[in-house]
Scaffold this motif. Sequence first.
Motif, PDB file in Angstrom:
ATOM      1  N   THR A 156       0.788  -1.241   0.000  1.00 15.84           N
ATOM      2  CA  THR A 156       0.000   0.000   0.000  1.00 15.84           C
ATOM      3  C   THR A 156       0.816   1.286   0.000  1.00 15.84           C
ATOM      4  OG1 THR A 156      -2.013   0.987   0.930  1.00 15.84           O
ATOM      5  CG2 THR A 156      -0.343   0.318   2.512  1.00 15.84           C
ATOM      6  N   THR A 157       0.128   2.381  -0.347  1.00 13.94           N
ATOM      7  CA  THR A 157       0.751   3.709  -0.457  1.00 13.94           C
ATOM      8  C   THR A 157       1.523   4.072   0.813  1.00 13.94           C
ATOM      9  OG1 THR A 157      -1.288   4.287  -1.632  1.00 13.94           O
ATOM     10  CG2 THR A 157       0.211   6.092  -1.128  1.00 13.94           C
ATOM     11  N   THR A 158       0.867   3.924   1.963  1.00  7.35           N
ATOM     12  CA  THR A 158       1.514   4.307   3.223  1.00  7.35           C
ATOM     13  C   THR A 158       2.782   3.498   3.460  1.00  7.35           C
ATOM     14  OG1 THR A 158      -0.436   5.203   4.295  1.00  7.35           O
ATOM     15  CG2 THR A 158       1.173   4.175   5.746  1.00  7.35           C
ATOM     16  N   ASN A 190      -7.019   0.930  -5.334  1.00  7.25           N
ATOM     17  CA  ASN A 190      -7.161   2.142  -4.524  1.00  7.25           C
ATOM     18  C   ASN A 190      -8.399   2.936  -4.949  1.00  7.25           C
ATOM     19  OD1 ASN A 190      -4.548   1.115  -4.302  1.00  7.25           O
ATOM     20  ND2 ASN A 190      -3.673   3.076  -3.734  1.00  7.25           N
ATOM     21  N   TRP A 222      -5.565   8.517  -5.226  1.00  3.57           N
ATOM     22  CA  TRP A 222      -6.231   7.383  -5.883  1.00  3.57           C
ATOM     23  C   TRP A 222      -7.468   6.954  -5.120  1.00  3.57           C
ATOM     24  CZ3 TRP A 222      -5.512   6.738 -10.670  1.00  3.57           C
ATOM     25  CH2 TRP A 222      -4.312   7.189 -11.228  1.00  3.57           C
ATOM     26  N   CYS A 223      -7.341   6.860  -3.793  1.00  4.86           N
ATOM     27  CA  CYS A 223      -8.500   6.451  -2.988  1.00  4.86           C
ATOM     28  C   CYS A 223      -9.550   7.552  -2.967  1.00  4.86           C
ATOM     29  CB  CYS A 223      -8.074   6.128  -1.559  1.00  4.86           C
ATOM     30  SG  CYS A 223      -6.948   4.723  -1.448  1.00  4.86           S
ATOM     31  N   GLU A 242      -7.878  19.283  -0.036  1.00  3.83           N
ATOM     32  CA  GLU A 242      -6.564  18.845  -0.556  1.00  3.83           C
ATOM     33  C   GLU A 242      -5.468  19.770  -0.065  1.00  3.83           C
ATOM     34  OE1 GLU A 242      -4.289  17.172  -2.003  1.00  3.83           O
ATOM     35  OE2 GLU A 242      -5.364  15.402  -2.635  1.00  3.83           O
ATOM     36  N   ARG A 247      -3.945  18.266  -7.593  1.00  2.00           N
ATOM     37  CA  ARG A 247      -5.034  17.342  -7.234  1.00  2.00           C
ATOM     38  C   ARG A 247      -6.313  18.132  -6.930  1.00  2.00           C
ATOM     39  NH1 ARG A 247      -2.674  12.086  -5.138  1.00  2.00           N
ATOM     40  NH2 ARG A 247      -1.446  11.534  -6.976  1.00  2.00           N
ATOM     41  N   SER A 298     -10.445   5.910   5.825  1.00  2.00           N
ATOM     42  CA  SER A 298     -10.138   4.733   5.015  1.00  2.00           C
ATOM     43  C   SER A 298      -8.662   4.716   4.613  1.00  2.00           C
ATOM     44  CB  SER A 298     -11.051   4.662   3.783  1.00  2.00           C
ATOM     45  OG  SER A 298     -11.391   3.322   3.523  1.00  2.00           O
ATOM     46  N   HIS A 300      -4.549   4.198   5.626  1.00  2.74           N
ATOM     47  CA  HIS A 300      -3.981   2.984   6.215  1.00  2.74           C
ATOM     48  C   HIS A 300      -3.963   2.972   7.744  1.00  2.74           C
ATOM     49  CE1 HIS A 300      -1.946  -0.802   6.071  1.00  2.74           C
ATOM     50  NE2 HIS A 300      -1.214  -0.370   7.070  1.00  2.74           N
ATOM     51  N   ASN A 345     -13.446   0.401   5.533  1.00  2.00           N
ATOM     52  CA  ASN A 345     -13.888  -0.608   4.551  1.00  2.00           C
ATOM     53  C   ASN A 345     -13.513  -2.025   5.007  1.00  2.00           C
ATOM     54  OD1 ASN A 345     -11.142  -0.082   4.117  1.00  2.00           O
ATOM     55  ND2 ASN A 345     -11.231  -0.723   1.994  1.00  2.00           N
ATOM     56  N   HIS A 352     -11.917  -4.718  -0.095  1.00  2.00           N
ATOM     57  CA  HIS A 352     -12.177  -4.591  -1.534  1.00  2.00           C
ATOM     58  C   HIS A 352     -12.816  -5.848  -2.108  1.00  2.00           C
ATOM     59  CE1 HIS A 352      -9.808  -1.189  -1.051  1.00  2.00           C
ATOM     60  NE2 HIS A 352      -8.765  -1.463  -1.810  1.00  2.00           N
TER      61      HIS A 352
HETATM   62  N1  LIG Z   1      -8.821   1.399   2.746  1.00  2.00           N
HETATM   63  C1  LIG Z   1      -8.110   0.662   1.917  1.00  2.00           C
HETATM   64  O1  LIG Z   1      -8.412  -0.507   1.661  1.00  2.00           O
HETATM   65  C2  LIG Z   1      -6.932   1.268   1.227  1.00  2.00           C
HETATM   66  C3  LIG Z   1      -6.554   0.825  -0.062  1.00  2.00           C
HETATM   67  C4  LIG Z   1      -5.477   1.451  -0.699  1.00  2.00           C
HETATM   68  C5  LIG Z   1      -4.783   2.459  -0.042  1.00  2.00           C
HETATM   69  N2  LIG Z   1      -5.158   2.816   1.238  1.00  2.00           N
HETATM   70  C6  LIG Z   1      -4.481   3.865   1.996  1.00  2.00           C
HETATM   71  O2  LIG Z   1      -5.181   5.103   1.738  1.00  2.00           O
HETATM   72  C7  LIG Z   1      -4.295   6.216   1.890  1.00  2.00           C
HETATM   73  C8  LIG Z   1      -4.326   7.059   0.602  1.00  2.00           C
HETATM   74  O3  LIG Z   1      -3.811   6.284  -0.483  1.00  2.00           O
HETATM   75  P1  LIG Z   1      -3.770   6.879  -1.965  1.00  2.00           P
HETATM   76  O4  LIG Z   1      -3.241   5.788  -2.816  1.00  2.00           O
HETATM   77  O5  LIG Z   1      -5.045   7.554  -2.311  1.00  2.00           O
HETATM   78  O6  LIG Z   1      -2.622   7.995  -1.756  1.00  2.00           O
HETATM   79  P2  LIG Z   1      -2.303   9.257  -2.681  1.00  2.00           P
HETATM   80  O7  LIG Z   1      -0.934   9.679  -2.315  1.00  2.00           O
HETATM   81  O8  LIG Z   1      -2.639   8.970  -4.109  1.00  2.00           O
HETATM   82  O9  LIG Z   1      -3.360  10.362  -2.176  1.00  2.00           O
HETATM   83  C9  LIG Z   1      -3.324  11.006  -0.937  1.00  2.00           C
HETATM   84  C10 LIG Z   1      -3.809  12.463  -1.182  1.00  2.00           C
HETATM   85  O10 LIG Z   1      -4.024  13.099   0.078  1.00  2.00           O
HETATM   86  C11 LIG Z   1      -3.584  14.439  -0.032  1.00  2.00           C
HETATM   87  N3  LIG Z   1      -3.323  14.935   1.311  1.00  2.00           N
HETATM   88  C12 LIG Z   1      -2.273  14.675   2.128  1.00  2.00           C
HETATM   89  N4  LIG Z   1      -2.450  15.310   3.321  1.00  2.00           N
HETATM   90  C13 LIG Z   1      -3.626  15.968   3.255  1.00  2.00           C
HETATM   91  C14 LIG Z   1      -4.359  16.771   4.163  1.00  2.00           C
HETATM   92  N5  LIG Z   1      -3.910  17.019   5.400  1.00  2.00           N
HETATM   93  N6  LIG Z   1      -5.546  17.294   3.763  1.00  2.00           N
HETATM   94  C15 LIG Z   1      -6.039  17.043   2.528  1.00  2.00           C
HETATM   95  N7  LIG Z   1      -5.381  16.269   1.611  1.00  2.00           N
HETATM   96  C16 LIG Z   1      -4.202  15.732   1.976  1.00  2.00           C
HETATM   97  C17 LIG Z   1      -2.351  14.350  -0.921  1.00  2.00           C
HETATM   98  O11 LIG Z   1      -2.031  15.589  -1.511  1.00  2.00           O
HETATM   99  C18 LIG Z   1      -2.788  13.297  -1.941  1.00  2.00           C
HETATM  100  O12 LIG Z   1      -3.409  13.890  -3.074  1.00  2.00           O
HETATM  101  C19 LIG Z   1      -2.945   5.587   2.207  1.00  2.00           C
HETATM  102  O13 LIG Z   1      -2.790   5.520   3.605  1.00  2.00           O
HETATM  103  C20 LIG Z   1      -3.052   4.185   1.640  1.00  2.00           C
HETATM  104  O14 LIG Z   1      -2.140   3.311   2.223  1.00  2.00           O
HETATM  105  C21 LIG Z   1      -6.227   2.267   1.860  1.00  2.00           C
END
Ligand SMILES: NC(=O)c1ccc[n+]([C@@H]2O[C@H](COP(=O)([O-])OP(=O)(O)OC[C@H]3O[C@@H](n4cnc5c(N)ncnc54)[C@H](O)[C@@H]3O)[C@@H](O)[C@H]2O)c1
Length: 423
Positions: A156-158, A190, A222-223, A242, A247, A298, A300, A345, A352
């Motif tokens: 995952t992203t985190t 995502n 992406w999420c 954002e 974005r 949602s 990580h 989720n 998913h």
């Molecule tokens: N729930 C799930 O099943 C699931 C699935 C995939 C990813 N994730 C997790 O979801 C999180 C996001 O993943 P992603 O792939 O969308 O990452 P990403 O880097 O594509 O998107 C994160 C967005 O958040 C913005 N952001 C950061 N800090 C912010 C703030 N304080 N206020 C507003 N916007 C802010 C960033 O600019 C970026 O556009 C990660 O922690 C990832 O690991 C969860």
Amino acid sequence: MASNRTAGDVKDLSLAKDGVNRIEWAEREMGVLRLIRQRFEKEKPLAGYKYALCLHVTSETANLAITLKAGGGDLVLCASNPLSTQDNVAAALVSEYGIPTYSINGENNDTYYQHISAALDHQPHYTMDDGADLLSNLHTQRSDLLGNVLGGTEETTTGVIRLNAMAAEGKLAYPVIAVNEAETKHFFDNRYGTGQSTLDGITRATNLLWAGRKVVVGGYGWCGRGVSSRARGMGAHVIVTEINPIRALEAVMDGFTVMSGAEAAKVGEVFITVTGGLHTIGRSHIEVMKSGAILANSGHFNVEIDIPALEEMSTSHRKVRPFVEEYTMRDGRLIYLLGEGRLINLTAAEGHPSVVMDMSFANQALSAEYLVKTQGTLKAGVYDVPKETDQEVGRLKLEAMGIEIDTLTAEQQNYQESWDQGT
Ligand SMILES: NC(=O)c1ccc[n+]([C@@H]2O[C@H](COP(=O)([O-])OP(=O)(O)OC[C@H]3O[C@@H](n4cnc5c(N)ncnc54)[C@H](O)[C@@H]3O)[C@@H](O)[C@H]2O)c1
């Protein structure tokens, strides 16, 4: 609790039959992983290697584990989140598929880390993470085992962000493939996976009507794109916050209202964080929210909503439904936190849908094979999934869905590669 040294530690082995049904149900939608498993059964590319997997223990993960075992891998599995384990799946893995599994839904932090440690006792050659907790534990608490480790993957992203930070400080001891970076992972898992399953989790927890609801989505990555578009599809008025101007612009041009977190906090009714960052919803936001506001995450880790601040600002809290905690604030407002701020989720729904996890886990399985093939050639660091693997997963997914696409003719190919042909 059913526990022994070889089989792992799961809630109740008598749940195994339901777990098998659930794993088989998911398998029907995982056509790419099925093809890989069939090849792995013949070729055994992972034979002779030990794997420690730290992933959400769900029916889709079970199918990945079964695939790796079919490839000859000797594996153990532990949870990557204390609330996401499907206990019947964990039971089935132990008793029906012979895969030692250490995970119990609702385990406390101590047990969570004991389970990670138990997985590391397996002395893995390869690690597989979702959020990098196992890898980070290995580097900090169990570094005596590092000499044995040849590589790893991250889902995952985190986790990828944590790995890049470790690599930048020269602390990452082995090569890790960032599966999240594959297009066949984050474009689909995502976006569409998190988009749909996040709404599913909030709906199951609250039974709220989305139509007409003011929903604030924190983060348009992406999420966030997926969550925003799915919430709009259900009739919600979606507001995006954002920090990244591009974005934010994209969200505006996709037709969403964009405003600062401070402004959004005053008007929102449901708040969903998907930033991967700290305190996207902080004290100042909570202070101005309307009574009845619902907060869900949602992303990580459970740090995106400042829960300690929420606790401090409230006079009492109580559970009003499974996954719904009602906080009474000093001024009498009621604020609702879902699923302890953990990824909603997976806590309140099932994560998913299998059809997208098929691609994510196909990338995992093929990356595991790639790490064996390239053994000794990759230095410690973070690597992308090879482009050809990503393309192949996309091709196989289309094939599994019965969809044909075109290929370039020789003439078209030639045109693409030329620079001297104009009108
Ligand atoms: N729930 C799930 O099943 C699931 C699935 C995939 C990813 N994730 C997790 O979801 C999180 C996001 O993943 P992603 O792939 O969308 O990452 P990403 O880097 O594509 O998107 C994160 C967005 O958040 C913005 N952001 C950061 N800090 C912010 C703030 N304080 N206020 C507003 N916007 C802010 C960033 O600019 C970026 O556009 C990660 O922690 C990832 O690991 C969860």
